[in-house]
Design an enzyme around this catalytic site. Structure first.
Site, short mmCIF file in Angstrom:
data_model
loop_
_atom_site.label_atom_id
_atom_site.label_comp_id
_atom_site.label_asym_id
_atom_site.label_seq_id
_atom_site.Cartn_x
_atom_site.Cartn_y
_atom_site.Cartn_z
N LYS A 111 -0.36 -6.14 3.10
CA LYS A 111 -0.06 -5.75 4.49
C LYS A 111 1.14 -4.80 4.54
O LYS A 111 1.11 -3.80 5.24
CB LYS A 111 0.18 -7.02 5.34
CG LYS A 111 -1.11 -7.80 5.56
CD LYS A 111 -0.93 -9.19 6.15
CE LYS A 111 -2.29 -9.89 6.16
NZ LYS A 111 -2.28 -11.24 6.70
N GLN A 120 2.28 -15.40 8.15
CA GLN A 120 1.15 -15.63 7.26
C GLN A 120 0.78 -17.11 7.24
O GLN A 120 1.63 -17.98 7.10
CB GLN A 120 1.51 -15.13 5.84
CG GLN A 120 0.37 -15.17 4.85
CD GLN A 120 -0.76 -14.19 5.18
OE1 GLN A 120 -0.57 -13.18 5.85
NE2 GLN A 120 -1.96 -14.51 4.72
N ASP A 157 -1.92 -10.55 15.24
CA ASP A 157 -3.02 -11.34 14.68
C ASP A 157 -4.07 -11.69 15.76
O ASP A 157 -5.19 -12.09 15.42
CB ASP A 157 -2.48 -12.67 14.12
CG ASP A 157 -2.29 -12.64 12.61
OD1 ASP A 157 -3.10 -11.99 11.94
OD2 ASP A 157 -1.35 -13.30 12.14
N1 GUN Z 1 -4.10 -16.11 6.38
C1 GUN Z 1 -5.33 -15.70 6.02
N2 GUN Z 1 -5.76 -14.70 6.85
C2 GUN Z 1 -4.76 -14.50 7.74
C3 GUN Z 1 -4.60 -13.59 8.83
O1 GUN Z 1 -5.48 -12.79 9.17
N3 GUN Z 1 -3.42 -13.68 9.50
C4 GUN Z 1 -2.46 -14.58 9.17
N4 GUN Z 1 -1.35 -14.60 9.90
N5 GUN Z 1 -2.58 -15.44 8.17
C5 GUN Z 1 -3.73 -15.38 7.45
#
Ligand code: GUN
Length: 301
Positions: free
Chosen positions: A55, A99, A122
């Site tokens: 990311k 996350q 998100d």
């Molecule tokens: N963990 C796995 N996929 C995601 C996501 O798309 N966003 C977040 N915040 N955590 C994750």
């Protein structure tokens, strides 16, 4: 068509979208500071670390500023929530992503609900989920959004098609079903949600033109469950032991790729299908959140 022509190349589409976002960011930056994303990781889960690195790297590629906050696995819930409060109040930050999963002593939903909806890149906050239900989305969960993008770029019309979403999580399955069903370009499908209590999932998938597998269990969808010509989207990322691999494991999806490939007209591989799209859509959401910073109070809670 040979079977290679059936593969949906998420890496390629993601690259294209990241280029599009970079161009949009450049235009945006003529009159604004660069968008700024904060990524928070708690603990040292290797898979989460790898996603977070991806990311931050994608943000850099797009000209989006990012700040990575790494917190120890035993950080208190209060400490995490107060950091989120700081980010919410900081006008130099547009997007906040924590996350998941979080360590067991932290209530995940409390954390999701603490993030200001206008910075919730998100799309997990109940306000943004509610906007999606009302068909007035602001920020939509990145994985389902990425799948909609893949379907629109690869597959034909979804209107009137039968779609089955296997999995009802609030992060993927539920928003996915809403996006496919809504009265909108790329939607208008007849959608069924299957889950752990569903009986005879095979009889439902056998009728489906589009199958989205999002349960997190390898081998959930096998070739005998799939109609000839179906489009199969695999959201799962599961580690299975593989003594022949250097790491001792390999990644597989929820779909039994070998048996489904001959039946499907289009299929996403794992890795390289849905995964890269999630990051691309996150960048798009971050830019959108930065653009919305000046909206009026009655639009942004
Ligand atoms: N963990 C796995 N996929 C995601 C996501 O798309 N966003 C977040 N915040 N955590 C994750």
């Amino acid at each position: 068509m040979n079977d290679n022509g059936k593969l949906i190349d998420g890496r390629e589409v993601s690259k294209t979208i990241l280029e599009e976002v970079s161009e949009d960011v450049a235009v945006f930056c003529r009159s604004h500071r660069p968008p700024h994303l904060v990524v928070v990781i708690v603990g040292d889960n290797p898979a989460s670390r790898s996603y977070v690195r991806g990311k931050v790297k994608a943000a850099k590629k797009c000209g989006i500023d990012s700040t990575l906050l790494e917190l120890p696995p035993d950080v208190s819930s209060d400490e995490l929530l107060s950091r989120i409060d700081e980010f919410n109040g900081d006008s130099s930050i547009d997007g906040i992503l924590v996350q998941l999963p979080l360590p067991g002593h932290i209530d995940q939903q409390d954390v999701i609900e603490r993030i200001s909806p206008s910075k919730d890149v998100d799309g997990f906050h109940p306000y943004n989920m509610g906007r999606l239900v009302a068909d007035k989305p602001v920020l939509v969960s990145c994985t389902p959004l990425g799948i909609m993008e893949l379907l629109s770029r690869y597959s034909g019309e979804t209107a009137g098609k039968r779609a089955v979403v296997i999995g009802r999580s609030s992060i993927v399955g539920t928003p996915m079903a809403l996006l496919l069903a809504r009265k909108h370009e790329g939607g208008d499908a007849t959608v069924t949600i299957c889950h752990s209590r569903s009986e005879d999932i095979a009889s439902v998938t056998a009728e489906a033109d589009i199958i989205i597998a999002a349960v997190g269990r390898a081998g959930t969808v096998t070739g005998d469950m799939v109609k000839e010509g179906a489009v199969v989207i695999d959201v799962g990322i599961n580690r299975v032991d593989d003594p022949n691999s250097k790491k001792g494991y390999r990644l597989v999806g929820d779909v039994d790729f070998e048996s489904v490939l001959p039946k499907a007209s289009l299929i996403t591989p794992v890795p390289g299908g849905v995964g890269p799209m999630t990051i691309a859509m996150l960048m798009r959401n971050t830019l959108a959140a930065a653009g919305w910073a000046g909206r009026s109070e009655d639009e942004v809670p």
